[in-house]
Design an enzyme around this catalytic site. Structure first.
Site, PDB file in Angstrom:
ATOM      1  N   HIS A  66      68.655  27.303  13.851  1.00  0.00           N
ATOM      2  CA  HIS A  66      68.636  26.996  15.299  1.00  0.00           C
ATOM      3  C   HIS A  66      67.268  27.283  15.911  1.00  0.00           C
ATOM      4  CE1 HIS A  66      70.123  31.284  15.305  1.00  0.00           C
ATOM      5  NE2 HIS A  66      69.333  31.409  16.333  1.00  0.00           N
TER       6      HIS A  66
ATOM      7  N   HIS B  17      62.827  31.858  20.008  1.00  0.00           N
ATOM      8  CA  HIS B  17      62.661  32.085  18.564  1.00  0.00           C
ATOM      9  C   HIS B  17      63.185  30.888  17.780  1.00  0.00           C
ATOM     10  CE1 HIS B  17      66.807  33.759  19.143  1.00  0.00           C
ATOM     11  NE2 HIS B  17      67.033  33.247  17.960  1.00  0.00           N
TER      12      HIS B  17
ATOM     13  N   GLU C 287      63.700  34.510  13.308  1.00  0.00           N
ATOM     14  CA  GLU C 287      64.990  35.115  12.910  1.00  0.00           C
ATOM     15  C   GLU C 287      65.367  34.557  11.550  1.00  0.00           C
ATOM     16  OE1 GLU C 287      68.235  34.085  15.506  1.00  0.00           O
ATOM     17  OE2 GLU C 287      69.640  35.397  14.504  1.00  0.00           O
TER      18      GLU C 287
HETATM   19  C1  LIG Z   1      73.416  37.165  18.859  1.00  0.00           C
HETATM   20  C2  LIG Z   1      72.203  37.156  18.064  1.00  0.00           C
HETATM   21  C3  LIG Z   1      71.482  35.853  18.242  1.00  0.00           C
HETATM   22  C4  LIG Z   1      71.630  35.046  16.945  1.00  0.00           C
HETATM   23  O1  LIG Z   1      70.957  34.004  16.802  1.00  0.00           O
HETATM   24  O2  LIG Z   1      72.485  35.439  16.128  1.00  0.00           O
HETATM   25  C5  LIG Z   1      70.042  36.046  18.612  1.00  0.00           C
HETATM   26  O3  LIG Z   1      69.166  35.298  18.284  1.00  0.00           O
HETATM   27  S1  LIG Z   1      69.738  37.447  19.568  1.00  0.00           S
HETATM   28  C6  LIG Z   1      68.054  37.166  20.202  1.00  0.00           C
HETATM   29  C7  LIG Z   1      67.600  38.368  20.985  1.00  0.00           C
HETATM   30  N1  LIG Z   1      67.165  39.432  20.082  1.00  0.00           N
HETATM   31  C8  LIG Z   1      65.863  39.605  19.816  1.00  0.00           C
HETATM   32  O4  LIG Z   1      64.992  38.929  20.305  1.00  0.00           O
HETATM   33  C9  LIG Z   1      65.544  40.727  18.850  1.00  0.00           C
HETATM   34  C10 LIG Z   1      64.104  40.678  18.388  1.00  0.00           C
HETATM   35  N2  LIG Z   1      63.177  40.823  19.495  1.00  0.00           N
HETATM   36  C11 LIG Z   1      62.442  41.984  19.663  1.00  0.00           C
HETATM   37  O5  LIG Z   1      62.517  42.923  18.888  1.00  0.00           O
HETATM   38  C12 LIG Z   1      61.506  42.032  20.854  1.00  0.00           C
HETATM   39  O6  LIG Z   1      61.919  41.079  21.821  1.00  0.00           O
HETATM   40  C13 LIG Z   1      60.012  41.754  20.472  1.00  0.00           C
HETATM   41  C14 LIG Z   1      59.515  42.843  19.518  1.00  0.00           C
HETATM   42  C15 LIG Z   1      59.838  40.375  19.860  1.00  0.00           C
HETATM   43  C16 LIG Z   1      59.200  41.806  21.739  1.00  0.00           C
HETATM   44  O7  LIG Z   1      59.469  43.050  22.321  1.00  0.00           O
HETATM   45  P1  LIG Z   1      58.886  43.387  23.764  1.00  0.00           P
HETATM   46  O8  LIG Z   1      59.078  42.195  24.641  1.00  0.00           O
HETATM   47  O9  LIG Z   1      59.417  44.685  24.221  1.00  0.00           O
HETATM   48  O10 LIG Z   1      57.392  43.614  23.396  1.00  0.00           O
HETATM   49  P2  LIG Z   1      56.157  43.084  24.156  1.00  0.00           P
HETATM   50  O11 LIG Z   1      56.520  42.481  25.469  1.00  0.00           O
HETATM   51  O12 LIG Z   1      55.179  44.190  24.120  1.00  0.00           O
HETATM   52  O13 LIG Z   1      55.689  41.884  23.205  1.00  0.00           O
HETATM   53  C17 LIG Z   1      54.822  42.185  22.141  1.00  0.00           C
HETATM   54  C18 LIG Z   1      54.003  40.917  21.963  1.00  0.00           C
HETATM   55  O14 LIG Z   1      54.877  39.903  21.444  1.00  0.00           O
HETATM   56  C19 LIG Z   1      54.927  38.826  22.361  1.00  0.00           C
HETATM   57  N3  LIG Z   1      56.299  38.349  22.362  1.00  0.00           N
HETATM   58  C20 LIG Z   1      57.384  38.993  22.842  1.00  0.00           C
HETATM   59  N4  LIG Z   1      58.494  38.224  22.670  1.00  0.00           N
HETATM   60  C21 LIG Z   1      58.069  37.082  22.087  1.00  0.00           C
HETATM   61  C22 LIG Z   1      58.716  35.882  21.651  1.00  0.00           C
HETATM   62  N5  LIG Z   1      60.058  35.717  21.818  1.00  0.00           N
HETATM   63  N6  LIG Z   1      57.974  34.912  21.069  1.00  0.00           N
HETATM   64  C23 LIG Z   1      56.624  35.072  20.911  1.00  0.00           C
HETATM   65  N7  LIG Z   1      55.929  36.184  21.294  1.00  0.00           N
HETATM   66  C24 LIG Z   1      56.666  37.164  21.877  1.00  0.00           C
HETATM   67  C25 LIG Z   1      54.497  39.359  23.701  1.00  0.00           C
HETATM   68  O15 LIG Z   1      53.954  38.326  24.482  1.00  0.00           O
HETATM   69  C26 LIG Z   1      53.475  40.386  23.270  1.00  0.00           C
HETATM   70  O16 LIG Z   1      52.262  39.713  22.980  1.00  0.00           O
HETATM   71  P3  LIG Z   1      50.898  40.217  23.681  1.00  0.00           P
HETATM   72  O17 LIG Z   1      49.855  39.267  23.192  1.00  0.00           O
HETATM   73  O18 LIG Z   1      50.726  41.640  23.196  1.00  0.00           O
HETATM   74  O19 LIG Z   1      51.178  40.128  25.159  1.00  0.00           O
HETATM   75 CO   LIG Z   2      69.080  33.368  17.285  1.00  0.00          CO
END
Ligand SMILES: CC[C@H](C(=O)O)C(=O)SCCNC(=O)CCNC(=O)[C@H](O)C(C)(C)COP(=O)(O)OP(=O)(O)OC[C@H]1O[C@@H](n2cnc3c(N)ncnc32)[C@H](O)[C@@H]1OP(=O)(O)O
Ligand SMILES: [Co+2]
Length: 134
Positions: free
Chosen positions: A7, A79, A130
């Site tokens: 997805h 993602h 993912e």
């Molecule tokens: C039910 C489950 C379902 C499924 O399919 O089964 C799902 O998919 S659940 C989806 C939701 N769960 C998650 O997203 C878990 C994994 N995500 C994480 O661990 C965090 O969101 C993380 C680590 C990606 C980002 O954490 P956080 O936002 O707290 O950190 P920062 O804001 O400091 O970001 C660090 C850096 O990464 C960039 N960033 C954040 N999110 C994304 C993204 N989705 N895509 C691309 N880049 C992302 C952010 O801009 C920061 O970059 P920087 O250059 O330092 O500004």
């Molecule tokens: Co997902």
């Protein structure tokens, strides 16, 4: 290692509004909202002939989607999810290559009832990845 694209996930502020765009404007088959508190999301899956769209709305206080939407208030691609046959083998191989596995590194059960893991966007061309075991 990776197989089919399972997805593409899109973060949205208003799940029902986004789902009606896909249903009414794009004629897509839209599933029911599924609350996934352990992931901090409510999801709606949209079945396409070759993959799915996962609409994601924040759920609860510490939703990762809420933080994403702070930077992208109109929503956006959050993602991509690839299928793997053996998620722990994939994890171990990726970790050995220096990739960052998010969370505690152990697979959690995702929206399809299968083990999922997430890989840091900074290690994968700026895209949150993912993996879902099929
Ligand atoms: C039910 C489950 C379902 C499924 O399919 O089964 C799902 O998919 S659940 C989806 C939701 N769960 C998650 O997203 C878990 C994994 N995500 C994480 O661990 C965090 O969101 C993380 C680590 C990606 C980002 O954490 P956080 O936002 O707290 O950190 P920062 O804001 O400091 O970001 C660090 C850096 O990464 C960039 N960033 C954040 N999110 C994304 C993204 N989705 N895509 C691309 N880049 C992302 C952010 O801009 C920061 O970059 P920087 O250059 O330092 O500004
Ligand atoms: Co997902």
């Amino acid at each position: 290692m990776i197989g089919r694209l399972n997805h593409v996930a899109i973060a949205v502020k208003d799940l029902e509004k986004a789902a009606s765009v896909y249903k009414n404007a794009l004629g897509a088959k839209v599933g029911p909202p599924l609350k996934q508190p352990e992931h901090g999301v409510t999801v709606i899956f949209i079945e396409l002939p070759n993959t799915k769209i996962e609409l994601l709305e924040p759920l609860g206080e510490n939703s990762p989607i809420a933080k994403f939407l702070e930077k992208a208030p109109d929503g956006g691609i959050h993602h991509v999810c690839y299928e793997v046959e053996d998620i722990t083998a994939a994890r171990d191989q990726l970790k050995s290559q220096g990739a960052r596995v998010l969370g505690d590194g152990n697979p959690k059960i995702g929206a399809h009832g299968k083990p999922v893991l997430f890989l840091h966007p900074k290690d994968f061309c700026g895209t949150l990845v993912e993996l879902e075991q099929v």
